[in-house]
Design a protein around this motif. Sequence first.
Motif, short mmCIF file in Angstrom:
data_model
loop_
_atom_site.label_atom_id
_atom_site.label_comp_id
_atom_site.label_asym_id
_atom_site.label_seq_id
_atom_site.Cartn_x
_atom_site.Cartn_y
_atom_site.Cartn_z
N GLN A 243 0.86 -1.26 0.13
CA GLN A 243 -0.06 -0.06 0.08
C GLN A 243 0.76 1.24 0.03
OE1 GLN A 243 -2.76 0.69 3.29
NE2 GLN A 243 -4.04 1.71 2.07
N PRO B 138 -4.49 -0.87 -1.08
CA PRO B 138 -3.74 -1.82 -0.95
C PRO B 138 -3.65 -2.56 -2.35
CG PRO B 138 -4.94 -2.00 1.07
CD PRO B 138 -5.59 -1.04 0.16
N LEU C 57 3.61 0.86 2.74
CA LEU C 57 3.13 -0.12 3.88
C LEU C 57 3.03 -1.65 3.44
CD1 LEU C 57 2.18 -0.68 6.68
CD2 LEU C 57 -0.20 -0.04 6.00
N LEU D 100 1.39 -5.07 3.85
CA LEU D 100 0.44 -5.70 4.57
C LEU D 100 0.30 -7.41 4.36
CD1 LEU D 100 -2.44 -3.00 3.75
CD2 LEU D 100 -1.08 -3.52 6.02
N ILE E 220 -10.90 -12.24 5.53
CA ILE E 220 -9.62 -12.02 5.40
C ILE E 220 -9.17 -10.93 6.41
CG2 ILE E 220 -8.05 -11.14 3.72
CD1 ILE E 220 -9.67 -11.92 1.37
N PHE F 163 -6.12 -8.48 8.23
CA PHE F 163 -4.86 -7.87 8.03
C PHE F 163 -4.23 -7.77 8.99
CE2 PHE F 163 -5.04 -6.59 3.36
CZ PHE F 163 -5.89 -6.76 3.16
N GLY F 164 -2.89 -7.85 9.15
CA GLY F 164 -1.87 -7.64 10.04
C GLY F 164 -1.63 -6.11 10.22
N GLU F 165 -0.85 -5.71 11.06
CA GLU F 165 -0.66 -4.18 11.40
C GLU F 165 0.25 -3.49 10.39
OE1 GLU F 165 -3.80 -3.64 13.78
OE2 GLU F 165 -2.50 -1.89 13.39
N GLY F 166 1.02 -4.45 9.68
CA GLY F 166 1.73 -3.81 8.51
C GLY F 166 3.30 -3.87 8.78
N TRP G 234 6.17 -0.98 7.77
CA TRP G 234 6.44 0.48 6.95
C TRP G 234 7.87 0.14 6.57
CZ3 TRP G 234 3.01 4.01 5.73
CH2 TRP G 234 1.84 4.00 6.19
N TYR H 200 -13.60 -1.68 4.11
CA TYR H 200 -12.54 -1.78 5.26
C TYR H 200 -12.41 -0.51 5.63
CZ TYR H 200 -10.89 -6.41 4.39
OH TYR H 200 -10.64 -7.86 4.28
N GLN I 183 -9.89 2.22 7.69
CA GLN I 183 -8.34 2.21 7.69
C GLN I 183 -7.91 3.82 8.54
OE1 GLN I 183 -5.69 2.19 4.27
NE2 GLN I 183 -4.06 1.39 5.56
N GLY J 169 -2.18 5.49 9.51
CA GLY J 169 -1.15 4.97 9.97
C GLY J 169 -1.35 3.70 10.53
N LYS J 170 -2.54 3.01 10.25
CA LYS J 170 -3.15 1.84 10.57
C LYS J 170 -3.32 0.91 9.31
CE LYS J 170 -2.73 2.93 14.96
NZ LYS J 170 -1.52 2.24 15.95
N SER J 171 -3.49 -0.33 9.85
CA SER J 171 -3.98 -1.12 8.69
C SER J 171 -5.51 -1.31 8.66
CB SER J 171 -3.48 -2.82 9.28
OG SER J 171 -4.07 -3.11 10.35
N PRO J 172 -5.89 -1.83 7.48
CA PRO J 172 -7.51 -1.90 7.15
C PRO J 172 -8.06 -2.81 8.18
CG PRO J 172 -6.16 -2.11 5.09
CD PRO J 172 -5.08 -2.24 6.11
N LEU K 291 -11.87 -4.87 8.66
CA LEU K 291 -13.11 -5.17 7.77
C LEU K 291 -14.24 -4.71 8.74
CD1 LEU K 291 -14.25 -6.77 5.57
CD2 LEU K 291 -14.46 -8.60 7.15
#
Lengths: 113, 112
Positions: free
Chosen positions: A37, A43, A88, A90, A102, A104-107, A109, B36, B38, B41-44, B46
Motif C-alpha cells: 500500500q 492496497p 506499507l 500488509l 480475510i 490484515f496484520g498491522e503492516g 512500514w 474496510y 483504515q 497510519g494503521k492497517s485496514p 473489516l
Amino acid sequence: DAGVTQSPTHLIKTRGQQVTLRCSPKSGHDTVSWYQQALGQGPQFIFQYYEEEERQRGNFPDRFSGHQFPNYSSELNVNALLLGDSALYLCASSDQGAGNTIYFGEGSWLTVV
Amino acid sequence: QKEVEQNSGPLSVPEGAIASLNCTYSDRVSQSFFWYRQYSGKSPELIMSIYSNGDKEDGRFTAQLNKASQYVSLLIRDSQPSDSATYLCAVRKPPATNKLIFGTGTLLAVQP
C-alpha cells in the motif's frame, strides 16, 4: 487468540539493498497473502501462498518473492530495492473455506532512501 | 478504467448525520464485496462484507449491493468523530480467495 502478526513494524533501507518481512497468520488460517500500500492508494495484491506454494500473483516484478513455511507463516523478500518500493506492506490471512474472511496484520512500514 | 472506483473525498459530515460512501466496480464476475476502515497510519479493518443484492445491516453500518448497476455502498448512521477514517471498498473475483481488488479509498471526516 492472536491475530495476524507482522515484523518488523518499521524499517529503513538503502536503494539496492534487500529486505525480508515476516508474517504469522491468525490461528487456524492456512492461506497468506501480501499486499503493498503506497501512500494515498489502496492496497495492491502481491501474491498468495497456500500449502507452501505461490498460488496467485499480482502485477509485481520478480524482485518480489515469498515463502510459506510448514507452520503457515510467511516471508516477503524484496531485492534490489527502489525508492518506489517505499510503502506499507500488509500481510493478510484466511482459511481456504468458502466465504472466508480475510484479516490484515498491522503492516510493516518500509522506507527506501 | 480502474477495476474499483471510489471518490477520494474528503467527505465531510456533521456528527449525528448519515455518511454515504459509494463504490463502483467494472468486472461483472465480482462476487464478494467488502468495506474496510483504515485509520491514518494503521492497517485496514473489516467493517462489512456483502455477497448478494440488497441491504445488510450491522449496528450503525449498512452495506448495499446492486450487481446490475455494479455498485456497492456503505451507510454510516449517527456518524461519530471516531468514524473519521479512510474507507476502502474491495471486491473479490472467482476463483481467488485472498486476492482483493481495492479502490483508492474515501476519506470521511465527521465534524463534531
